[in-house]
Design a protein around this motif. Structure first.
Motif, PDB file in Angstrom:
ATOM      1  N   SER A   1       4.818   1.392   1.622  1.00  0.00           N
ATOM      2  CA  SER A   1       3.681   1.449   1.150  1.00  0.00           C
ATOM      3  C   SER A   1       4.839   1.805  -0.211  1.00  0.00           C
ATOM      4  O   SER A   1       5.750   2.003  -0.542  1.00  0.00           O
ATOM      5  CB  SER A   1       2.963   2.871   1.692  1.00  0.00           C
ATOM      6  OG  SER A   1       4.090   4.130   1.071  1.00  0.00           O
TER       7      SER A   1
ATOM      8  N   GLU B   1      12.199   6.166   2.753  1.00  0.00           N
ATOM      9  CA  GLU B   1      12.092   6.581   1.246  1.00  0.00           C
ATOM     10  C   GLU B   1      12.807   6.064   0.345  1.00  0.00           C
ATOM     11  O   GLU B   1      13.808   7.500   0.650  1.00  0.00           O
ATOM     12  CB  GLU B   1      11.309   7.620   1.136  1.00  0.00           C
ATOM     13  CG  GLU B   1      10.043   7.932   1.762  1.00  0.00           C
ATOM     14  CD  GLU B   1       9.559   9.679   1.260  1.00  0.00           C
ATOM     15  OE1 GLU B   1       8.409   9.826   2.206  1.00  0.00           O
ATOM     16  OE2 GLU B   1      10.349  10.239   1.347  1.00  0.00           O
TER      17      GLU B   1
ATOM     18  N   ARG C   1      -0.773   5.686  -5.145  1.00  0.00           N
ATOM     19  CA  ARG C   1      -0.286   4.689  -3.676  1.00  0.00           C
ATOM     20  C   ARG C   1      -0.427   3.237  -2.871  1.00  0.00           C
ATOM     21  O   ARG C   1      -1.986   3.790  -2.769  1.00  0.00           O
ATOM     22  CB  ARG C   1      -0.013   5.941  -2.062  1.00  0.00           C
ATOM     23  CG  ARG C   1       0.904   5.952  -1.225  1.00  0.00           C
ATOM     24  CD  ARG C   1       0.689   6.896  -0.245  1.00  0.00           C
ATOM     25  NE  ARG C   1      -0.033   6.509   0.439  1.00  0.00           N
ATOM     26  CZ  ARG C   1      -0.472   7.686   1.442  1.00  0.00           C
ATOM     27  NH1 ARG C   1       0.651   8.818   1.031  1.00  0.00           N
ATOM     28  NH2 ARG C   1      -1.025   8.078   1.969  1.00  0.00           N
TER      29      ARG C   1
ATOM     30  N   ASN D   1      -0.233   1.124  -0.027  1.00  0.00           N
ATOM     31  CA  ASN D   1       0.028   0.825   1.403  1.00  0.00           C
ATOM     32  C   ASN D   1      -0.040  -0.609   1.630  1.00  0.00           C
ATOM     33  O   ASN D   1      -0.981  -1.634   1.756  1.00  0.00           O
ATOM     34  CB  ASN D   1      -0.778   1.333   2.251  1.00  0.00           C
ATOM     35  CG  ASN D   1      -0.911   2.418   2.727  1.00  0.00           C
ATOM     36  OD1 ASN D   1       0.249   3.355   1.724  1.00  0.00           O
ATOM     37  ND2 ASN D   1      -1.960   3.592   3.206  1.00  0.00           N
TER      38      ASN D   1
ATOM     39  N   GLN E   1       4.425   3.821  -4.522  1.00  0.00           N
ATOM     40  CA  GLN E   1       3.728   4.771  -5.690  1.00  0.00           C
ATOM     41  C   GLN E   1       4.220   5.121  -6.546  1.00  0.00           C
ATOM     42  O   GLN E   1       5.505   5.187  -6.227  1.00  0.00           O
ATOM     43  CB  GLN E   1       3.775   6.427  -4.102  1.00  0.00           C
ATOM     44  CG  GLN E   1       3.176   6.841  -2.556  1.00  0.00           C
ATOM     45  CD  GLN E   1       3.681   8.083  -2.118  1.00  0.00           C
ATOM     46  OE1 GLN E   1       3.132   9.297  -3.030  1.00  0.00           O
ATOM     47  NE2 GLN E   1       4.762   8.387  -1.251  1.00  0.00           N
TER      48      GLN E   1
END
Length: 187
Positions: free
Chosen positions: A106, A146, A98, A100, A108
């Motif tokens: 962020s 997300e 991940r 940031n 991933q």
């Protein structure tokens, strides 16, 4: 590719941050409506399967720098299907990285393997494997979005062939409770 639903889900999570590197999650109840994957025309008329899930996980973070982390999540799910007497205990193992970009964004890169535990032969214990990239945007401490692209290799129950599948996922989260103190590790 977007004309048929694949999944409808509702799940609540209770999260506890044990330390800067350990997060524990518990979902006391989740409801999932799984629509059949369409491989041929006859699959369009197959009914959805409905299930309830009870889940728990522990996630470990290992920082490489202020912005880059290794992620490891061990996850267990107990699945109860409405139309079937079968109940399944499924284990999940997720690893990845991940990054940031800032306090709100962020990215991933993850790999997750799913295995069924219980009355399955060794071949059928494999459920599926996901490789994905996920983007998270948290514009406020109580709201998160997300978006992910997932490439999954799935072994349907009673099948002998693994099928590839592409998914686009959108999740939203409303965070209730105390404000997050270590926001850069929570997104």
């Amino acid at each position: 590719p977007f004309d048929r639903p694949l999944l409808l889900a509702y799940r609540q999570w209770l999260l506890y941050r044990a330390s800067d590197k350990v997060l524990i999650g518990l979902s006391p109840i989740g409801y999932f409506k799984n629509y059949p994957v369409i491989r041929n025309v006859n699959d369009r008329s197959r009914p959805s399967s409905n299930e309830f899930r009870f889940s728990a996980y522990t996630e470990f973070l290992q920082p490489f720098s202020d912005n880059l982390f290794a992620v490891c999540r061990l996850w267990g799910e107990y699945r109860i299907f409405e139309q079937s007497p079968r109940q399944v205990l499924r284990m999940r193992f997720r690893t990845g990285l991940r990054y940031n970009a800032n306090q709100n964004i962020s990215v991933q890169l993850l790999n997750e393997v799913f295995s069924n535990i219980g009355n399955f032969n060794a071949f059928q214990s494999f459920d599926h494997n996901r490789v994905y990239v996920q983007f998270t945007y948290a514009p406020h401490q109580i709201f998160r979005i997300e978006a992910a692209y997932i490439l999954a290799y799935r072994l349907p129950r009673n099948a002998t062939q693994v099928y590839p599948e592409s998914n686009i996922v959108l999740n939203t989260a409303i965070i209730l409770g105390n404000s997050r103190q270590k926001r850069h590790q929570d997104i």
